[in-house]
Design a protein around this motif. Structure first.
Motif, mmCIF file in Angstrom:
data_model
loop_
_atom_site.group_PDB
_atom_site.id
_atom_site.type_symbol
_atom_site.label_atom_id
_atom_site.label_comp_id
_atom_site.label_asym_id
_atom_site.label_seq_id
_atom_site.Cartn_x
_atom_site.Cartn_y
_atom_site.Cartn_z
ATOM 1 N N LEU A 7 -4.815 -7.499 4.277
ATOM 2 C CA LEU A 7 -5.214 -6.803 2.616
ATOM 3 C C LEU A 7 -6.118 -7.426 2.010
ATOM 4 C CD1 LEU A 7 -4.980 -4.221 0.374
ATOM 5 C CD2 LEU A 7 -3.572 -5.395 -0.679
ATOM 6 N N ILE B 288 -5.228 -2.638 8.411
ATOM 7 C CA ILE B 288 -5.774 -1.848 7.782
ATOM 8 C C ILE B 288 -7.482 -1.841 8.183
ATOM 9 C CG2 ILE B 288 -8.100 -1.393 5.168
ATOM 10 C CD1 ILE B 288 -5.423 -2.926 3.727
ATOM 11 N N ILE C 50 -11.404 0.767 4.497
ATOM 12 C CA ILE C 50 -10.680 0.260 2.222
ATOM 13 C C ILE C 50 -11.404 -0.031 1.436
ATOM 14 C CG2 ILE C 50 -10.189 -2.575 2.706
ATOM 15 C CD1 ILE C 50 -7.955 -1.653 0.889
ATOM 16 N N TYR D 182 -5.939 2.994 8.832
ATOM 17 C CA TYR D 182 -5.301 2.337 9.151
ATOM 18 C C TYR D 182 -4.350 2.388 10.167
ATOM 19 C CZ TYR D 182 -1.031 4.922 6.909
ATOM 20 O OH TYR D 182 -0.315 5.814 7.436
ATOM 21 N N ILE E 227 -7.065 3.463 -4.070
ATOM 22 C CA ILE E 227 -7.875 2.651 -2.720
ATOM 23 C C ILE E 227 -7.757 4.677 -1.792
ATOM 24 C CG2 ILE E 227 -7.620 0.292 -2.928
ATOM 25 C CD1 ILE E 227 -5.902 0.927 -0.596
ATOM 26 N N ARG E 228 -8.906 4.210 -0.612
ATOM 27 C CA ARG E 228 -9.073 5.227 0.261
ATOM 28 C C ARG E 228 -9.193 4.632 1.607
ATOM 29 N NH1 ARG E 228 -8.725 10.278 0.438
ATOM 30 N NH2 ARG E 228 -10.226 10.708 2.370
ATOM 31 N N LEU E 229 -8.474 4.455 2.514
ATOM 32 C CA LEU E 229 -8.684 3.581 3.634
ATOM 33 C C LEU E 229 -7.882 4.002 4.597
ATOM 34 C CD1 LEU E 229 -4.981 1.928 3.889
ATOM 35 C CD2 LEU E 229 -5.151 3.364 2.773
ATOM 36 N N TYR F 203 -8.220 -6.660 -3.477
ATOM 37 C CA TYR F 203 -8.035 -5.242 -3.711
ATOM 38 C C TYR F 203 -6.675 -5.366 -3.980
ATOM 39 C CZ TYR F 203 -11.535 -2.950 -1.083
ATOM 40 O OH TYR F 203 -13.755 -2.441 -0.681
ATOM 41 N N VAL G 159 0.754 -1.099 -0.126
ATOM 42 C CA VAL G 159 -0.014 0.054 -0.057
ATOM 43 C C VAL G 159 0.778 1.205 0.330
ATOM 44 C CG1 VAL G 159 -1.243 1.342 1.246
ATOM 45 C CG2 VAL G 159 -1.729 -1.479 0.788
#
Length: 104
Positions: A63, A97, A100, A78, A74-76, A67, A49
């Motif tokens: 993950l 994560i 996500i 964490y 992406i937006r995540l 994905y 990432v």
């Protein structure tokens, strides 16, 4: 001479707790929320990432397979873990994560 020694003791007895309290204050920098990132394939080492703002790459321990696509935006959210992932292409800090989703 005795008075000077007492002042030193009192001085350190006052300052020492202050230093201890200040050193124990932590801000939670391990949690990042709603960050723009990209999934990159490293070849032999799987997927990492890459955070857009810092250009730092992490190994995500959880993950989802959905994905695992090269160059997926992406937006995540964490948490930074205290572990590292050693691979042929380098060493990556690991993240967990929390949330996500694919960027639109």
């Amino acid at each position: 001479m005795l008075i000077k020694t007492n002042y030193k003791i009192v001085f350190w007895l006052i300052l020492l707790p202050i230093f201890i309290l200040l050193s124990c204050r932590k801000s939670d920098v391990s949690t990042e929320k709603n960050i723009n990132a990209r999934i990159d394939s490293t070849g032999l080492c799987g997927f990492v990432v890459k955070i857009n703002t810092s250009k730092t790459s992490y190994n995500a321990v959880n993950l989802p397979d959905l994905y695992k696509k090269d160059s997926l935006k992406i937006r995540l959210s964490y948490h930074l873990l205290n572990t590292k992932y050693q691979c042929i292409s380098g060493t990556y800090l690991q993240i967990y994560i929390d949330a996500i989703h694919v960027q639109q």
